[in-house]
Design a protein around this motif. Structure first.
Motif, mmCIF file in Angstrom:
data_model
loop_
_atom_site.group_PDB
_atom_site.id
_atom_site.type_symbol
_atom_site.label_atom_id
_atom_site.label_comp_id
_atom_site.label_asym_id
_atom_site.label_seq_id
_atom_site.Cartn_x
_atom_site.Cartn_y
_atom_site.Cartn_z
ATOM 1 N N LEU A 145 0.822 -1.219 0.000
ATOM 2 C CA LEU A 145 0.000 0.000 0.000
ATOM 3 C C LEU A 145 0.852 1.264 0.000
ATOM 4 N N THR A 146 1.959 1.263 0.749
ATOM 5 C CA THR A 146 2.833 2.445 0.765
ATOM 6 C C THR A 146 3.517 2.630 -0.583
ATOM 7 N N ASP A 147 3.926 1.567 -1.205
ATOM 8 C CA ASP A 147 4.527 1.679 -2.538
ATOM 9 C C ASP A 147 3.515 2.180 -3.554
ATOM 10 N N LEU A 148 2.272 1.748 -3.420
ATOM 11 C CA LEU A 148 1.243 2.077 -4.394
ATOM 12 C C LEU A 148 0.686 3.480 -4.206
ATOM 13 N N TYR A 149 0.482 3.921 -2.946
ATOM 14 C CA TYR A 149 -0.218 5.179 -2.676
ATOM 15 C C TYR A 149 0.643 6.218 -1.952
ATOM 16 N N LEU A 150 1.940 6.101 -1.962
ATOM 17 C CA LEU A 150 2.794 7.044 -1.236
ATOM 18 C C LEU A 150 2.698 8.444 -1.836
ATOM 19 N N SER A 151 2.772 8.572 -3.139
ATOM 20 C CA SER A 151 2.718 9.900 -3.759
ATOM 21 C C SER A 151 1.357 10.544 -3.545
ATOM 22 N N GLU A 152 0.256 9.768 -3.587
ATOM 23 C CA GLU A 152 -1.073 10.316 -3.338
ATOM 24 C C GLU A 152 -1.215 10.781 -1.891
ATOM 25 N N PHE A 153 -0.607 10.050 -0.961
ATOM 26 C CA PHE A 153 -0.644 10.424 0.453
ATOM 27 C C PHE A 153 0.087 11.750 0.675
ATOM 28 N N ILE A 154 1.238 11.913 0.061
ATOM 29 C CA ILE A 154 2.018 13.147 0.203
ATOM 30 C C ILE A 154 1.271 14.320 -0.419
ATOM 31 N N ILE B 58 -4.099 19.540 2.056
ATOM 32 C CA ILE B 58 -4.740 19.878 3.335
ATOM 33 C C ILE B 58 -4.017 21.027 4.028
ATOM 34 N N SER B 59 -2.688 21.030 4.008
ATOM 35 C CA SER B 59 -1.937 22.109 4.662
ATOM 36 C C SER B 59 -2.137 23.437 3.936
ATOM 37 N N ILE B 60 -2.215 23.418 2.607
ATOM 38 C CA ILE B 60 -2.457 24.650 1.856
ATOM 39 C C ILE B 60 -3.847 25.190 2.154
ATOM 40 N N VAL C 275 -5.527 24.806 4.954
ATOM 41 C CA VAL C 275 -5.493 25.364 6.308
ATOM 42 C C VAL C 275 -4.859 26.747 6.304
ATOM 43 N N VAL C 276 -3.789 26.940 5.553
ATOM 44 C CA VAL C 276 -3.121 28.243 5.496
ATOM 45 C C VAL C 276 -4.034 29.276 4.851
ATOM 46 N N VAL C 277 -4.693 28.931 3.762
ATOM 47 C CA VAL C 277 -5.588 29.873 3.075
ATOM 48 C C VAL C 277 -6.758 30.238 3.977
ATOM 49 N N MET C 278 -7.334 29.265 4.680
ATOM 50 C CA MET C 278 -8.441 29.565 5.588
ATOM 51 C C MET C 278 -7.978 30.458 6.743
ATOM 52 N N SER C 279 -6.759 30.276 7.228
ATOM 53 C CA SER C 279 -6.226 31.127 8.293
ATOM 54 C C SER C 279 -6.067 32.561 7.811
ATOM 55 N N ILE C 280 -5.584 32.723 6.590
ATOM 56 C CA ILE C 280 -5.419 34.067 6.027
ATOM 57 C C ILE C 280 -6.778 34.733 5.871
ATOM 58 N N PHE C 281 -7.777 34.015 5.355
ATOM 59 C CA PHE C 281 -9.115 34.593 5.220
ATOM 60 C C PHE C 281 -9.705 34.949 6.580
ATOM 61 N N HIS C 282 -9.449 34.146 7.586
ATOM 62 C CA HIS C 282 -9.958 34.442 8.925
ATOM 63 C C HIS C 282 -9.348 35.732 9.464
ATOM 64 N N ILE C 283 -8.060 35.929 9.259
ATOM 65 C CA ILE C 283 -7.397 37.138 9.743
ATOM 66 C C ILE C 283 -7.878 38.358 8.976
ATOM 67 N N VAL C 284 -8.039 38.222 7.658
ATOM 68 C CA VAL C 284 -8.464 39.356 6.843
ATOM 69 C C VAL C 284 -9.913 39.721 7.140
ATOM 70 N N MET C 285 -10.776 38.754 7.322
ATOM 71 C CA MET C 285 -12.197 39.015 7.512
ATOM 72 C C MET C 285 -12.578 39.332 8.951
ATOM 73 N N SER C 286 -11.686 39.163 9.904
ATOM 74 C CA SER C 286 -12.022 39.439 11.302
ATOM 75 C C SER C 286 -12.168 40.947 11.501
ATOM 76 N N PRO C 287 -13.102 41.370 12.359
ATOM 77 C CA PRO C 287 -13.311 42.805 12.570
ATOM 78 C C PRO C 287 -12.131 43.430 13.301
ATOM 79 N N VAL C 288 -11.947 44.709 13.084
ATOM 80 C CA VAL C 288 -10.827 45.444 13.671
ATOM 81 C C VAL C 288 -11.164 45.902 15.081
ATOM 82 N N ASP C 289 -12.434 45.856 15.483
ATOM 83 C CA ASP C 289 -12.863 46.351 16.785
ATOM 84 C C ASP C 289 -12.234 45.581 17.941
#
Length: 84
Positions: free
Chosen positions: A8-17, A23-25, A27-41
């Motif tokens: 399974l690791t030989d067959l699906y290693l590249s898909e897993f990576i 998923i990490s990209i 999470v980063v994009v959602m974090s940026i949108f959260h910071i930009v869209m949060s109110p300044v108050d």
């Protein structure tokens, strides 16, 4: 069992990576949108809670005696009275 895992690791290693990278990209994009869209108050509420510290208007002057300055080597201070 080990052979199945190795297969399974030989067959699906590249898909897993690639999946982990996507998923990490996301999470980063959602974090940026959260910071930009949060109110300044929220920042003003925090700044109101902080009390300013009192500052001294003048720094205390340290007066050295002539005897002390004579014993200190390398100090060149003018100790003449300006009133004279």
């Amino acid at each position: 069992m080990y052979e199945a895992f190795e297969y399974l690791t030989d067959l699906y290693l590249s898909e897993f990576i690639v999946g982990i990278l996507i998923i990490s990209i996301i999470v980063v994009v959602m974090s940026i949108f959260h910071i930009v869209m949060s109110p300044v108050d929220t920042q003003s509420v925090i700044s109101k809670k902080i009390k300013p510290t009192r500052r001294q208007n003048k720094e205390p002057k340290i007066k050295y005696s002539k005897e002390f300055l004579k014993r200190v080597k390398g100090v060149d201070l003018n100790l003449r009275d300006q009133d004279k």
